[in-house]
Design a protein around this motif. Structure first.
Motif, mmCIF file in Angstrom:
data_model
loop_
_atom_site.group_PDB
_atom_site.id
_atom_site.type_symbol
_atom_site.label_atom_id
_atom_site.label_comp_id
_atom_site.label_asym_id
_atom_site.label_seq_id
_atom_site.Cartn_x
_atom_site.Cartn_y
_atom_site.Cartn_z
ATOM 1 N N ASP A 190 0.847 -1.193 0.000
ATOM 2 C CA ASP A 190 0.000 0.000 0.000
ATOM 3 C C ASP A 190 0.885 1.247 0.000
ATOM 4 O OD1 ASP A 190 -1.945 1.927 0.276
ATOM 5 O OD2 ASP A 190 -2.551 1.333 2.294
ATOM 6 N N ALA A 191 1.855 1.273 0.898
ATOM 7 C CA ALA A 191 2.748 2.432 0.994
ATOM 8 C C ALA A 191 3.600 2.585 -0.258
ATOM 9 C CB ALA A 191 3.638 2.292 2.230
ATOM 10 N N ALA A 192 4.104 1.467 -0.784
ATOM 11 C CA ALA A 192 4.986 1.517 -1.951
ATOM 12 C C ALA A 192 4.259 2.040 -3.184
ATOM 13 C CB ALA A 192 5.562 0.127 -2.222
ATOM 14 N N HIS A 193 3.037 1.550 -3.420
ATOM 15 C CA HIS A 193 2.308 1.977 -4.613
ATOM 16 C C HIS A 193 1.760 3.401 -4.475
ATOM 17 C CE1 HIS A 193 2.553 -2.288 -5.691
ATOM 18 N NE2 HIS A 193 2.359 -1.860 -6.930
ATOM 19 N N THR A 194 1.464 3.815 -3.260
ATOM 20 C CA THR A 194 1.064 5.209 -3.036
ATOM 21 C C THR A 194 2.226 6.137 -3.371
ATOM 22 O OG1 THR A 194 -0.510 4.608 -1.293
ATOM 23 C CG2 THR A 194 0.283 6.878 -1.311
ATOM 24 N N LYS A 195 3.421 5.755 -2.948
ATOM 25 C CA LYS A 195 4.614 6.549 -3.220
ATOM 26 C C LYS A 195 4.915 6.584 -4.724
ATOM 27 C CE LYS A 195 9.537 6.821 -1.981
ATOM 28 N NZ LYS A 195 10.618 6.206 -1.146
ATOM 29 N N THR A 196 4.785 5.436 -5.376
ATOM 30 C CA THR A 196 5.059 5.368 -6.818
ATOM 31 C C THR A 196 4.073 6.222 -7.603
ATOM 32 O OG1 THR A 196 5.987 3.144 -6.627
ATOM 33 C CG2 THR A 196 5.257 3.837 -8.814
ATOM 34 N N LEU A 197 2.816 6.191 -7.208
ATOM 35 C CA LEU A 197 1.798 6.981 -7.902
ATOM 36 C C LEU A 197 2.095 8.476 -7.772
ATOM 37 C CD1 LEU A 197 -0.634 6.022 -9.530
ATOM 38 C CD2 LEU A 197 -2.069 6.502 -7.549
ATOM 39 N N ALA A 198 2.524 8.895 -6.588
ATOM 40 C CA ALA A 198 2.882 10.304 -6.377
ATOM 41 C C ALA A 198 4.096 10.677 -7.225
ATOM 42 C CB ALA A 198 3.175 10.550 -4.896
ATOM 43 N N HIS A 237 4.266 13.500 -10.189
ATOM 44 C CA HIS A 237 5.276 14.560 -10.149
ATOM 45 C C HIS A 237 6.003 14.648 -11.493
ATOM 46 C CE1 HIS A 237 8.225 17.311 -8.494
ATOM 47 N NE2 HIS A 237 9.201 16.513 -8.892
ATOM 48 N N GLU A 238 6.321 13.501 -12.078
ATOM 49 C CA GLU A 238 6.987 13.499 -13.384
ATOM 50 C C GLU A 238 6.078 14.089 -14.457
ATOM 51 O OE1 GLU A 238 9.415 12.926 -16.687
ATOM 52 O OE2 GLU A 238 9.899 13.017 -14.545
ATOM 53 N N LEU A 239 4.808 13.766 -14.403
ATOM 54 C CA LEU A 239 3.872 14.295 -15.396
ATOM 55 C C LEU A 239 3.748 15.823 -15.291
ATOM 56 C CD1 LEU A 239 1.041 11.598 -15.283
ATOM 57 C CD2 LEU A 239 2.759 11.948 -17.064
ATOM 58 N N ARG A 240 3.917 16.349 -14.079
ATOM 59 C CA ARG A 240 3.821 17.803 -13.882
ATOM 60 C C ARG A 240 5.111 18.521 -14.239
ATOM 61 N NH1 ARG A 240 1.472 16.221 -8.978
ATOM 62 N NH2 ARG A 240 3.412 16.753 -7.915
ATOM 63 N N THR A 241 6.254 17.925 -13.913
ATOM 64 C CA THR A 241 7.515 18.650 -14.003
ATOM 65 C C THR A 241 8.512 18.078 -14.998
ATOM 66 O OG1 THR A 241 8.550 17.369 -12.204
ATOM 67 C CG2 THR A 241 7.259 19.309 -11.572
ATOM 68 N N GLY A 242 8.256 16.890 -15.538
ATOM 69 C CA GLY A 242 9.200 16.290 -16.483
ATOM 70 C C GLY A 242 9.295 17.096 -17.769
ATOM 71 N N ARG A 243 10.420 16.940 -18.484
ATOM 72 C CA ARG A 243 10.637 17.697 -19.715
ATOM 73 C C ARG A 243 10.650 16.799 -20.953
ATOM 74 N NH1 ARG A 243 15.842 21.282 -19.320
ATOM 75 N NH2 ARG A 243 15.032 21.894 -21.364
ATOM 76 N N ASN A 244 11.183 15.599 -20.814
ATOM 77 C CA ASN A 244 11.311 14.719 -21.975
ATOM 78 C C ASN A 244 9.977 14.050 -22.300
ATOM 79 O OD1 ASN A 244 11.956 11.788 -23.112
ATOM 80 N ND2 ASN A 244 13.599 13.170 -23.746
#
Length: 227
Positions: free
Chosen positions: A125-133, A137-144
């Motif tokens: 539960d904790a691992a997948h919650t962290k991965t989803l976040a 974050h990548e979708l908001r701030t990623g460039r490539n």
């Protein structure tokens, strides 16, 4: 006047051809993009190991089934991550993080008892919650664009896994409509589409530039004849 008009047309065509090529140039891989790819790879390795462990040591069939799903899906996702890393010339870590290894070891210490299943579900539960976040974050701030396409493709799979273990409770396995990963998958498909678009842009730009040059030469010849 005719020479001036033909020169203007040729210049416009060349400008259009350059504009058509520009979008095909991929965005650089930022530090955020690189860290994301490496972290996702380590997460995949950790989930595969956890899934295999659940298949061996869980006391309930539900946890064993969820473990099998993790092995299958994260294996497919990681195949695409490796393909993307090679394309972007990124070196991936050899294994999970030390923290991930320690978490699995702590769960494994309870093997063969109901406490194992509870600890395994809580950890997932904790691992997948962290991965989803991390994906968001990548979708908001990623460039490539290719890395962001990878994040977008993985998100529904990770969200489905989280639903299976949410709150530390095992839920029935729900299959996604499609999990297009592995052997190219969604990540490679997005990359291939980008490359194809770039090739089309280059070809179109070359044709337009050639026409522009031809028109310019023809205009100069007519101008000379008029004189």
């Amino acid at each position: 006047m005719r020479a001036i008009r033909m020169t203007s047309i040729a210049a416009l065509v060349v400008a259009v051809s350059v504009t058509s090529v520009a979008p095909s140039v991929a965005a650089p891989v930022s530090d955020q993009d690189a860290m994301f790819v490496k972290a996702v790879h380590q997460g995949n390795l950790a989930e595969i190991a956890a899934g295999q462990d659940a298949q061996e040591n869980a006391t309930t069939s539900c946890v064993r089934r969820v473990g099998a799903v993790l092995v299958r899906d994260h294996g497919k996702l990681d195949a695409d991550v490796k393909t993307l890393a090679r394309k972007l010339d990124l070196t991936l870590p050899a294994g999970p993080t030390r923290e991930q290894e320690q978490e699995l070891a702590a769960v494994r210490a309870k093997a063969g008892s109901p406490a194992y299943d509870a600890a395994w579900l809580k950890t997932q539960d904790a691992a997948h919650t962290k991965t989803l976040a991390m994906i968001d974050h990548e979708l908001r701030t990623g460039r490539n664009a290719e890395v962001k396409a990878a994040a977008r493709a993985a998100r529904p799979v990770v969200a489905m896994h989280l639903d299976m273990v949410r709150g530390g409770t095992c839920h029935d396995v729900r299959e996604p409509a499609t999990v297009k990963a592995g052997s190219g998958g969604q990540f490679a498909a997005a990359s291939d589409a980008s490359l194809t678009a770039g090739a089309v842009g280059l070809a179109g730009g070359g044709i337009l530039a050639g026409l522009g040059a031809a028109w310019l030469i023809r205009g100069r010849r007519r101008s000379a004849q008029d004189r």
